[in-house]
Design a protein around this motif. Structure first.
Motif, PDB file in Angstrom:
ATOM      1  N   VAL A   4       4.846  14.496  -1.108  1.00 42.68           N
ATOM      2  CA  VAL A   4       4.547  14.067   0.259  1.00 42.68           C
ATOM      3  C   VAL A   4       3.959  12.658   0.209  1.00 42.68           C
ATOM      4  O   VAL A   4       3.249  12.305  -0.727  1.00 42.68           O
ATOM      5  CB  VAL A   4       3.553  15.021   0.974  1.00 42.68           C
ATOM      6  CG1 VAL A   4       4.169  16.397   1.159  1.00 42.68           C
ATOM      7  CG2 VAL A   4       2.237  15.115   0.243  1.00 42.68           C
ATOM      8  N   SER A   5       4.298  11.874   1.209  1.00 42.45           N
ATOM      9  CA  SER A   5       3.778  10.503   1.296  1.00 42.45           C
ATOM     10  C   SER A   5       2.610  10.451   2.260  1.00 42.45           C
ATOM     11  O   SER A   5       2.511  11.271   3.179  1.00 42.45           O
ATOM     12  CB  SER A   5       4.883   9.559   1.782  1.00 42.45           C
ATOM     13  OG  SER A   5       5.904   9.517   0.827  1.00 42.45           O
ATOM     14  N   GLY A   6       1.761   9.474   2.043  1.00 43.06           N
ATOM     15  CA  GLY A   6       0.608   9.299   2.924  1.00 43.06           C
ATOM     16  C   GLY A   6      -0.541  10.198   2.510  1.00 43.06           C
ATOM     17  O   GLY A   6      -0.460  10.944   1.535  1.00 43.06           O
ATOM     18  N   GLY A  24      -9.431  15.201   3.112  1.00 47.06           N
ATOM     19  CA  GLY A  24      -8.122  14.570   2.904  1.00 47.06           C
ATOM     20  C   GLY A  24      -7.326  15.291   1.832  1.00 47.06           C
ATOM     21  O   GLY A  24      -6.120  15.533   1.974  1.00 47.06           O
ATOM     22  N   ALA A  25      -8.010  15.633   0.728  1.00 46.17           N
ATOM     23  CA  ALA A  25      -7.331  16.339  -0.363  1.00 46.17           C
ATOM     24  C   ALA A  25      -6.864  17.712   0.103  1.00 46.17           C
ATOM     25  O   ALA A  25      -5.758  18.152  -0.237  1.00 46.17           O
ATOM     26  CB  ALA A  25      -8.275  16.465  -1.560  1.00 46.17           C
ATOM     27  N   ALA A  26      -7.700  18.378   0.896  1.00 44.92           N
ATOM     28  CA  ALA A  26      -7.335  19.714   1.394  1.00 44.92           C
ATOM     29  C   ALA A  26      -6.079  19.636   2.257  1.00 44.92           C
ATOM     30  O   ALA A  26      -5.182  20.482   2.149  1.00 44.92           O
ATOM     31  CB  ALA A  26      -8.493  20.308   2.189  1.00 44.92           C
ATOM     32  N   ARG A  27      -6.015  18.598   3.114  1.00 47.50           N
ATOM     33  CA  ARG A  27      -4.821  18.450   3.968  1.00 47.50           C
ATOM     34  C   ARG A  27      -3.572  18.191   3.123  1.00 47.50           C
ATOM     35  O   ARG A  27      -2.501  18.725   3.399  1.00 47.50           O
ATOM     36  CB  ARG A  27      -5.040  17.306   4.979  1.00 47.50           C
ATOM     37  CG  ARG A  27      -5.848  17.718   6.204  1.00 47.50           C
ATOM     38  CD  ARG A  27      -5.733  16.673   7.301  1.00 47.50           C
ATOM     39  NE  ARG A  27      -6.347  15.400   6.925  1.00 47.50           N
ATOM     40  CZ  ARG A  27      -7.634  15.107   7.090  1.00 47.50           C
ATOM     41  NH1 ARG A  27      -8.441  15.999   7.632  1.00 47.50           N
ATOM     42  NH2 ARG A  27      -8.118  13.940   6.729  1.00 47.50           N
ATOM     43  N   LEU A  28      -3.718  17.369   2.090  1.00 46.34           N
ATOM     44  CA  LEU A  28      -2.573  17.067   1.230  1.00 46.34           C
ATOM     45  C   LEU A  28      -2.065  18.326   0.529  1.00 46.34           C
ATOM     46  O   LEU A  28      -0.865  18.598   0.489  1.00 46.34           O
ATOM     47  CB  LEU A  28      -2.964  16.009   0.187  1.00 46.34           C
ATOM     48  CG  LEU A  28      -2.964  14.567   0.660  1.00 46.34           C
ATOM     49  CD1 LEU A  28      -3.621  13.659  -0.372  1.00 46.34           C
ATOM     50  CD2 LEU A  28      -1.530  14.109   0.929  1.00 46.34           C
ATOM     51  N   VAL A  29      -2.990  19.085  -0.029  1.00 45.11           N
ATOM     52  CA  VAL A  29      -2.595  20.303  -0.755  1.00 45.11           C
ATOM     53  C   VAL A  29      -1.980  21.317   0.201  1.00 45.11           C
ATOM     54  O   VAL A  29      -0.985  21.979  -0.118  1.00 45.11           O
ATOM     55  CB  VAL A  29      -3.802  20.894  -1.514  1.00 45.11           C
ATOM     56  CG1 VAL A  29      -3.484  22.282  -2.059  1.00 45.11           C
ATOM     57  CG2 VAL A  29      -4.209  19.965  -2.652  1.00 45.11           C
ATOM     58  N   GLN A  75       0.850  -1.197   0.000  1.00 46.30           N
ATOM     59  CA  GLN A  75       0.000   0.000   0.000  1.00 46.30           C
ATOM     60  C   GLN A  75       0.885   1.246   0.000  1.00 46.30           C
ATOM     61  O   GLN A  75       1.920   1.271   0.670  1.00 46.30           O
ATOM     62  CB  GLN A  75      -0.850   0.044   1.270  1.00 46.30           C
ATOM     63  CG  GLN A  75      -2.037  -0.882   1.269  1.00 46.30           C
ATOM     64  CD  GLN A  75      -3.034  -0.447   2.324  1.00 46.30           C
ATOM     65  OE1 GLN A  75      -4.088   0.076   2.015  1.00 46.30           O
ATOM     66  NE2 GLN A  75      -2.691  -0.662   3.572  1.00 46.30           N
ATOM     67  N   TYR A  76       0.480   2.254  -0.727  1.00 45.70           N
ATOM     68  CA  TYR A  76       1.226   3.504  -0.684  1.00 45.70           C
ATOM     69  C   TYR A  76       0.320   4.645  -1.130  1.00 45.70           C
ATOM     70  O   TYR A  76      -0.735   4.429  -1.735  1.00 45.70           O
ATOM     71  CB  TYR A  76       2.475   3.456  -1.578  1.00 45.70           C
ATOM     72  CG  TYR A  76       2.167   3.403  -3.052  1.00 45.70           C
ATOM     73  CD1 TYR A  76       2.014   2.180  -3.701  1.00 45.70           C
ATOM     74  CD2 TYR A  76       1.992   4.566  -3.795  1.00 45.70           C
ATOM     75  CE1 TYR A  76       1.700   2.119  -5.036  1.00 45.70           C
ATOM     76  CE2 TYR A  76       1.673   4.509  -5.141  1.00 45.70           C
ATOM     77  CZ  TYR A  76       1.538   3.289  -5.757  1.00 45.70           C
ATOM     78  OH  TYR A  76       1.212   3.235  -7.078  1.00 45.70           O
ATOM     79  N   SER A  77       0.738   5.856  -0.836  1.00 46.70           N
ATOM     80  CA  SER A  77       0.030   7.042  -1.305  1.00 46.70           C
ATOM     81  C   SER A  77       1.069   8.151  -1.447  1.00 46.70           C
ATOM     82  O   SER A  77       1.871   8.376  -0.542  1.00 46.70           O
ATOM     83  CB  SER A  77      -1.032   7.449  -0.281  1.00 46.70           C
ATOM     84  OG  SER A  77      -1.495   8.749  -0.569  1.00 46.70           O
ATOM     85  N   ARG A  78       1.083   8.796  -2.584  1.00 43.91           N
ATOM     86  CA  ARG A  78       2.082   9.839  -2.819  1.00 43.91           C
ATOM     87  C   ARG A  78       1.420  10.965  -3.606  1.00 43.91           C
ATOM     88  O   ARG A  78       0.710  10.728  -4.565  1.00 43.91           O
ATOM     89  CB  ARG A  78       3.247   9.242  -3.605  1.00 43.91           C
ATOM     90  CG  ARG A  78       4.347  10.222  -3.889  1.00 43.91           C
ATOM     91  CD  ARG A  78       5.622   9.483  -4.178  1.00 43.91           C
ATOM     92  NE  ARG A  78       6.587   9.747  -3.139  1.00 43.91           N
ATOM     93  CZ  ARG A  78       7.792   9.200  -3.097  1.00 43.91           C
ATOM     94  NH1 ARG A  78       8.151   8.343  -3.990  1.00 43.91           N
ATOM     95  NH2 ARG A  78       8.622   9.529  -2.145  1.00 43.91           N
ATOM     96  N   THR A  79       1.681  12.191  -3.182  1.00 43.08           N
ATOM     97  CA  THR A  79       1.121  13.362  -3.865  1.00 43.08           C
ATOM     98  C   THR A  79       2.262  14.313  -4.190  1.00 43.08           C
ATOM     99  O   THR A  79       3.134  14.550  -3.358  1.00 43.08           O
ATOM    100  CB  THR A  79       0.082  14.064  -2.978  1.00 43.08           C
ATOM    101  OG1 THR A  79      -0.833  13.078  -2.489  1.00 43.08           O
ATOM    102  CG2 THR A  79      -0.695  15.112  -3.763  1.00 43.08           C
ATOM    103  N   ARG A  80       2.238  14.837  -5.416  1.00 48.08           N
ATOM    104  CA  ARG A  80       3.353  15.668  -5.870  1.00 48.08           C
ATOM    105  C   ARG A  80       2.846  17.008  -6.388  1.00 48.08           C
ATOM    106  O   ARG A  80       1.744  17.091  -6.949  1.00 48.08           O
ATOM    107  CB  ARG A  80       4.113  14.985  -7.017  1.00 48.08           C
ATOM    108  CG  ARG A  80       4.516  13.570  -6.749  1.00 48.08           C
ATOM    109  CD  ARG A  80       5.111  12.941  -7.999  1.00 48.08           C
ATOM    110  NE  ARG A  80       5.360  11.522  -7.780  1.00 48.08           N
ATOM    111  CZ  ARG A  80       4.458  10.580  -8.014  1.00 48.08           C
ATOM    112  NH1 ARG A  80       3.271  10.884  -8.494  1.00 48.08           N
ATOM    113  NH2 ARG A  80       4.756   9.323  -7.791  1.00 48.08           N
ATOM    114  N   LEU A  81       3.663  18.019  -6.219  1.00 51.01           N
ATOM    115  CA  LEU A  81       3.412  19.321  -6.841  1.00 51.01           C
ATOM    116  C   LEU A  81       4.625  19.639  -7.697  1.00 51.01           C
ATOM    117  O   LEU A  81       5.753  19.717  -7.194  1.00 51.01           O
ATOM    118  CB  LEU A  81       3.228  20.403  -5.772  1.00 51.01           C
ATOM    119  CG  LEU A  81       3.094  21.838  -6.293  1.00 51.01           C
ATOM    120  CD1 LEU A  81       1.850  22.011  -7.157  1.00 51.01           C
ATOM    121  CD2 LEU A  81       3.078  22.837  -5.138  1.00 51.01           C
ATOM    122  N   ASP A  82       4.401  19.767  -8.994  1.00 52.56           N
ATOM    123  CA  ASP A  82       5.480  20.094  -9.925  1.00 52.56           C
ATOM    124  C   ASP A  82       5.134  21.388 -10.645  1.00 52.56           C
ATOM    125  O   ASP A  82       4.027  21.518 -11.176  1.00 52.56           O
ATOM    126  CB  ASP A  82       5.675  18.966 -10.942  1.00 52.56           C
ATOM    127  CG  ASP A  82       6.241  17.715 -10.288  1.00 52.56           C
ATOM    128  OD1 ASP A  82       5.439  16.890  -9.812  1.00 52.56           O
ATOM    129  OD2 ASP A  82       7.477  17.602 -10.234  1.00 52.56           O
TER     130      ASP A  82
END
Lengths: 196, 212
Positions: B188-190, B198-203, B166-173
C-alpha cells in the motif's frame, strides 16, 4: 563518495531499471555492448540508457536486486560506472594486465554500493576464439546481504568485453550460475579470433 | 521442533510473544513476524539521510500487527534476537526484505513464481518452528515543508523536487515456512508509521487487502 550519494545513485539506477525492463524472447541479443549473446526464456533486458550507475545493458530474471547480468564493451579510457563529475572512478586502459582488469571490476562495483567486493578463482578462458579471463566475485550489498557473482573479461584489440553476474549468495546465485555460464560461453565477439 | 523454540526463548531471556494461553503454545507457531522500517528524509541539497524514526516505526508496526493477528500464534523476530542475529539467519531475513522490494516491479506483482528464500527458510527453522514467515516492511522518504519550498524554487536549476520525491510504501510478504516460496505480496502507498495510530492504520489496510 558519501553514503547518501551512493544510496541515491543506486536507488536511481535500480528504480530506472525496474521501470524500463522488458522481456526478451529466446535467442540472440545485442545487449548494449559490441558483442552478442544467447539469452534463454525468462530473462528481461534493460537497455544501457536506463542504467544510471553502470554503462552497458543488463538482464535479470527476478529483478535487479535479486540477479543481474551486466554486458558492456569498454574502449581505452572508458569507465564501467557512471558517477558525478569530479568523483573518482576506475578506467580501463588497453593493455591492462589480468589483475588490473579484475581490480577494475571489483573497484567499480565497490563504488556503486557493493562492499568488500573480492575476486576469486581467477582463471584463463577462451571465448569465441579469444583469450581472456573468468573469475568469481563475492562481497556484500550495502544492506549486508551476501552477494556472489561471476565475471568474464575478454580483451580484443583496444577494447575490453565484459560480462558481470551478481546475485544474493543465498539461493539465487546457485540457481542461475549455470544459466549465466551458458550466456558467457555464447558471447559472439567482434574481430577475428586470436591465433593460438 | 517446539523444544528448540523454547530453548531459544530461554537462551535469549525473552518471553516470546506467542499469543494465546498455555494450551495454544503446544500448537505449531503459525507466523514468524518480522517488521522492518527504513525512513529517510530529504535535505535541501537533495541528499537522502537516514532518519531516527525508523526504529520507532518498526516498533509501531510490530505492535499493530500483533494486535491484528491476535488470534494467531506467532513469534516476533525481534524477541529472539540472539538466534536470528547469527549471520546465516540474518542473511535469510535480508533476502526476504530484498525479495519484498523486488516484487514491487509491476511485471512481478501478479506472478510470484521464482521468489523464494530457498535454503534460507531451513536456517530460520532452527530458531523457531513456524508455518509462515510474515514480513511487514515500510519505506518512506520525507521532506519538511521548508525543504519542499526550497527545492521547488531551485527545481529549474537542480532538477530536484522534494515534493515529487516524497513517498511512503508498506508491504506485507508471506513466505511458506517449509519451502521458502513467496505466497503473498501486498503493498500500500501512503501512510505514516512514525505514530502508533498511523502504523495501526497501515497494518489494518494490509490485512484487509490480504483478507479479500
Amino acid at each position: 563518495m558519501s553514503r547518501s550519494f551512493v544510496f541515491a545513485l543506486t536507488s536511481l539506477f535500480l528504480a530506472a531499471c525496474a521501470t524500463t525492463s522488458f522481456q526478451v524472447p529466446d535467442g540472440r541479443l545485442t545487449p548494449g555492448a559490441e558483442f552478442t549473446v544467447e539469452i534463454s526464456e525468462g530473462w528481461a533486458y534493460s537497455s544501457p540508457s536506463s542504467d544510471q550507475a553502470l554503462f552497458g545493458g543488463s538482464a535479470t530474471r527476478d529483478g535487479m536486486r535479486l540477479n543481474r547480468v551486466h554486458f558492456v564493451t569498454l574502449d581505452d579510457g572508458d569507465s564501467l560506472i557512471r558517477v558525478a563529475r569530479g568523483m573518482e572512478r576506475p578506467f580501463y586502459s588497453t593493455g591492462s594486465s589480468e589483475l588490473e582488469i579484475v581490480e577494475l571490476v571489483t573497484n567499480s562495483l565497490t563504488s556503486i554500493g557493493y562492499t568488500t567486493m573480492e575476486a576469486d578463482n581467477i582463471r584463463p578462458t577462451t571465448i569465441d576464439g579469444h583469450s581472456g579471463i573468468e573469475f568469481g566475485l563475492s562481497g556484500k550489498w550495502e544492506n549486508g546481504l551476501n552477494i556472489k557473482g561471476d565475471a568474464a573479461a575478454i580483451p580484443v584489440g583496444d577494447q575490453l568485453h565484459l560480462v558481470v553476474f551478481l546475485a544474493p549468495e543465498l539461493h539465487y546465485y546457485d540457481a542461475l550460475h549455470s544459466s549465466v555460464g551458458d550466456i558467457i560461453q555464447s558471447m559472439d565477439l567482434p574481430g577475428s579470433p586470436a591465433v593460438g | 521442533m517446539l523444544h528448540i523454540l523454547k530453548a531459544c526463548m530461554m537462551a535469549t531471556g525473552f518471553a516470546l510473544a506467542v499469543s494465546g494461553n498455555s494450551q495454544s503454545q503446544e500448537m505449531p507457531v503459525e507466523f514468524l513476524l518480522v517488521s522492518d522500517a527504513d525512513i529517510e528524509f530529504l535535505t535541501t541539497r537533495g541528499d537522502f539521510r537516514h532518519a531516527d524514526w525508523s526504529d520507532a516505526a518498526e516498533g509501531n508496526l510490530e505492535t499493530a500487527i500483533r494486535t491484528e493477528l491476535s488470534g494467531s500464534r506467532f513469534v516476533l523476530l525481534s524477541q529472539a534476537a540472539e538466534c536470528f542475529d547469527q549471520d546465516n539467519n540474518r542473511q535469510a531475513i535480508l533476502l526476504a526484505k530484498t525479495i519484498a522490494v523486488s516484487v514491487d516491479e509491476p511485471r512481478f506483482t501478479d506472478d510470484l513464481e521464482g521468489f523464494t528464500l530457498g535454503a534460507g527458510v531451513a536456517q530460520l527453522q532452527t530458531c523457531a518452528d513456524f508455518q509462515k514467515l510474515a514480513l511487514i516492511s515500510h519505506d518512506a522518504s520525507l521532506a519538511s515543508s521548508g525543504t519542499i519550498l526550497a527545492s521547488v524554487a531551485a527545481a529549474a536549476l537542480t532538477g530536484f523536487n522534494a515534493d515529487r520525491d516524497q513517498y511512503s510504501r508498506t508491504r506485507l510478504d508471506i513466505f511458506d515456512g517449509r519451502t521458502g516460496r513467496l505466497m503473498t505480496h501486498i503493498d500500500v502507498s501512503g501512510g505514516d508509521a512514525r505514530s502508533e495510530e498511523g502504523a495501526a492504520r497501515l497494518v489494518e489496510r494490509l490485512i484487509s487487502e490480504w483478507d479479500q
